[in-house]
Design a protein around this motif. Structure first.
Motif, PDB file in Angstrom:
ATOM      1  N   VAL A 271       0.854  -1.187   0.000  1.00  7.89           N
ATOM      2  CA  VAL A 271       0.000   0.000   0.000  1.00  7.89           C
ATOM      3  C   VAL A 271       0.892   1.239   0.000  1.00  7.89           C
ATOM      4  N   VAL A 272       0.711   2.075  -1.007  1.00  6.09           N
ATOM      5  CA  VAL A 272       1.440   3.344  -1.119  1.00  6.09           C
ATOM      6  C   VAL A 272       0.422   4.469  -1.013  1.00  6.09           C
ATOM      7  N   VAL A 273       0.522   5.291   0.030  1.00  4.48           N
ATOM      8  CA  VAL A 273      -0.438   6.377   0.227  1.00  4.48           C
ATOM      9  C   VAL A 273       0.249   7.715   0.000  1.00  4.48           C
ATOM     10  N   VAL A 274      -0.413   8.570  -0.758  1.00  3.45           N
ATOM     11  CA  VAL A 274       0.040   9.942  -0.995  1.00  3.45           C
ATOM     12  C   VAL A 274      -0.933  10.836  -0.237  1.00  3.45           C
TER      13      VAL A 274
ATOM     14  N   VAL B  39       4.714   5.916   2.478  1.00  5.57           N
ATOM     15  CA  VAL B  39       3.896   7.104   2.730  1.00  5.57           C
ATOM     16  C   VAL B  39       4.599   8.317   2.135  1.00  5.57           C
ATOM     17  N   VAL B  40       3.896   9.031   1.280  1.00  6.50           N
ATOM     18  CA  VAL B  40       4.383  10.303   0.751  1.00  6.50           C
ATOM     19  C   VAL B  40       3.486  11.400   1.323  1.00  6.50           C
ATOM     20  N   VAL B  41       4.070  12.298   2.096  1.00  6.65           N
ATOM     21  CA  VAL B  41       3.304  13.386   2.715  1.00  6.65           C
ATOM     22  C   VAL B  41       3.584  14.687   1.971  1.00  6.65           C
ATOM     23  N   LEU B  42       2.534  15.351   1.532  1.00  9.78           N
ATOM     24  CA  LEU B  42       2.636  16.641   0.862  1.00  9.78           C
ATOM     25  C   LEU B  42       2.574  17.757   1.893  1.00  9.78           C
ATOM     26  N   ASP B  43       2.716  18.987   1.428  1.00  8.37           N
ATOM     27  CA  ASP B  43       2.531  20.107   2.332  1.00  8.37           C
ATOM     28  C   ASP B  43       1.047  20.326   2.577  1.00  8.37           C
TER      29      ASP B  43
ATOM     30  N   VAL C 102       3.419  15.985  10.206  1.00 10.95           N
ATOM     31  CA  VAL C 102       2.805  14.658  10.061  1.00 10.95           C
ATOM     32  C   VAL C 102       3.857  13.623   9.698  1.00 10.95           C
ATOM     33  N   ALA C 103       4.689  13.927   8.707  1.00 12.60           N
ATOM     34  CA  ALA C 103       5.682  12.962   8.229  1.00 12.60           C
ATOM     35  C   ALA C 103       6.614  12.510   9.346  1.00 12.60           C
TER      36      ALA C 103
ATOM     37  N   VAL D 288       8.651   6.659   4.990  1.00 13.74           N
ATOM     38  CA  VAL D 288       7.971   7.943   4.818  1.00 13.74           C
ATOM     39  C   VAL D 288       8.842   8.902   4.024  1.00 13.74           C
ATOM     40  N   HIS D 289       8.180   9.691   3.176  1.00 12.98           N
ATOM     41  CA  HIS D 289       8.856  10.673   2.328  1.00 12.98           C
ATOM     42  C   HIS D 289       8.061  11.972   2.419  1.00 12.98           C
TER      43      HIS D 289
END
Length: 474
Positions: free
Chosen positions: A368-371, A397-401, A418-419, A427-428
């Motif tokens: 599972v890859v979540v953006v 996990v890719v966390v945006l701004d 969050v990240a 996490v990225h």
């Protein structure tokens, strides 16, 4: 079957309305119903919207950009201006309306006026209200009851978020974010759960809970509260309703009284899941074509509400099984290089956790890859740790701004909050929006499931990820 009242004529104040922000989910739905009931509708928005095409085809006059002269696109002045909480007093159209003494209605007040003459079902709760409202609507349509409805998302079946029906029933999603659901007086009210949110408006968790108490007070004295008692705060609402003499129907694993829907089992399946319920001493299986136990519980709430509206239980269950989902609720976007891509609106920690548990089931042996894009600075600051814990259910996990929406930036509040709290997953943190798609394409492997998640413009990225994977695959 319960008789439904005759629908009254369009209220005078809404015969020539002007809607500021007409492209929004709530406003465009109100516009659809107004047009179907014969109103001459004008409106405006800051930018073009896919909703405009349908509204214009129905006769609406819509302007892009907000200017005082937009109020006069017809020969006569508007009978009322309809606004949401997001519209500021400095808006040139609202300021012009104030100067001209044109009545100003909040969108909830306009919707309440359209509900008059109907038997009203309102679905409220911190999470699940859009899905539950949609399930109830589709199930009632399956029962040929033709309800009017207003929902905060587009039904996959019809592509619409609102409809003027002839059945004398009105189903509406009741938004607690600004307390505007206190404009409604439902005869059937569903509360799925109550967890603190929208503290930018309510201020404290206590105030947030209190507004739900006031909502219960708004229910017609001869009406009913349908509530999931597996949620502690919602269970407290049921106790409060008992105390003021309101009829209550409970659902969930903890619901064991007469008239309650006692959930005894949930089984996930490849195409959704099956929930077994004991209702009135008989066991009933309800199939749901969308994944996740939380969705099955929403279906049980919709089932009880439908029964209260006079629908046949067997037909309701068949309608719930036919429910195909709502746009942006685990919406399938496509497949490329043996990678499936979905999009989801989850933007509160509990929603993220529930949806990722369902995603994990749907992923099977794949990763599972979540953006994830945090929504609102206030929510990010208040729940950063809880978001981190929920996102840890994924593999990557890719966390945006932060998508600020109506809020101004707050120093030190970024997606990195969050990240930095994600545990158990790789996490990225990627604050540059244009770098997210190549990053995700680098991360994924055949068999993975990607889900873009959040209430902001993260929804744009799913098709872009698919296009990038297609490009690399060729």
């Amino acid at each position: 079957m319960t008789e439904t009242p005759t629908v009254r004529e369009l209220p005078e104040v809404l015969r020539r309305p002007h809607l500021i922000g007409i492209g929004g989910a709530g406003m465009s739905g109100i516009a659809r119903i107004l047009l179907a009931r014969g109103a001459r509708v004008s409106g405006s928005d800051a930018k073009d919207s896919r909703a405009f095409l349908t509204l214009r085809a129905q006769g609406a006059r819509i302007e892009v950009g907000q200017r005082a002269e937009n109020l006069d696109v017809f020969d006569d002045a508007p009978s009322a201006i309809v606004v949401s909480t997001a519209i500021k007093e400095s808006n040139p159209e609202l300021a012009a309306a104030r100067e001209r003494d044109i009545p100003v209605l909040h969108r909830a007040e306009a919707l309440a006026a359209l509900m008059e003459g109907h038997r009203v079902a309102c679905i409220a709760g911190t999470h699940g209200k859009t899905s539950t409202t949609s399930m109830l609507t589709v199930a009632l349509q399956h029962c040929r009851l033709d309800p009017s409805f207003a929902i905060g998302g587009d039904l996959n079946e019809s592509g619409a978020n609102a409809h003027h029906g002839e059945g004398g029933i009105f189903v509406a999603e009741a938004d607690e974010s600004d307390g505007s659901f206190l404009s409604y007086t439902p005869s059937v009210a569903v509360v799925t759960n109550v967890e603190p949110d929208h503290l930018d408006h309510h201020g404290t968790a206590e105030a947030y809970h209190q507004v739900f108490t006031e909502f219960v007070r708004r229910i017609d004295p001869d009406g009913v509260l349908v509530v999931c008692v597996d949620d502690p705060a919602a269970a407290d609402l049921a106790t409060f309703a008992d105390g003021i003499g309101l009829r209550v129907r409970r659902y969930g694993r903890a619901a064991t009284g007469d008239g309650d829907a006692h959930v005894v089992d949930y089984r996930p399946s490849e195409d959704g899941g099956v929930v077994r319920v004991v209702l009135g001493g008989e066991e009933l299986e309800v199939r749901v074509a969308v994944p996740g136990e939380h969705m099955a519980f929403n279906a049980v709430g919709a089932l009880l509400a439908g029964l209260e509206l006079g629908a046949d239980p067997t037909a309701l269950a068949e309608g719930l099984a036919a429910f195909g989902g709502v746009r942006r609720r685990f919406e399938y976007k496509g497949r490329s290089a043996d990678v499936r891509v979905y999009d989801d609106y989850a933007h509160h920690p509990t929603e993220v956790e529930a949806q990722l548990r369902a995603v994990r089931q749907a992923a099977g042996s794949g990763r599972v890859v979540v953006v994830f894009q945090p929504h609102l600075y206030s929510r990010t600051k208040a729940f950063a740790s809880e978001f981190g814990e929920a996102l840890g259910l994924a593999d990557e996990v890719v966390v945006l701004d932060v998508y600020g929406a109506r809020e101004d930036p707050e120093p030190g509040v970024t997606g990195e909050l969050v990240a930095s709290r994600v545990r158990g997953a790789n996490v990225h943190y990627e604050p540059a929006f244009d770098r997210v798609v190549p990053l995700v394409a680098d991360l994924v492997k055949p068999g993975d499931l990607v889900v873009t998640m959040g209430a902001g413009d993260v929804t744009q990225l799913g098709p872009e990820v698919l296009a990038e994977l297609d490009r690399r695959d060729h």
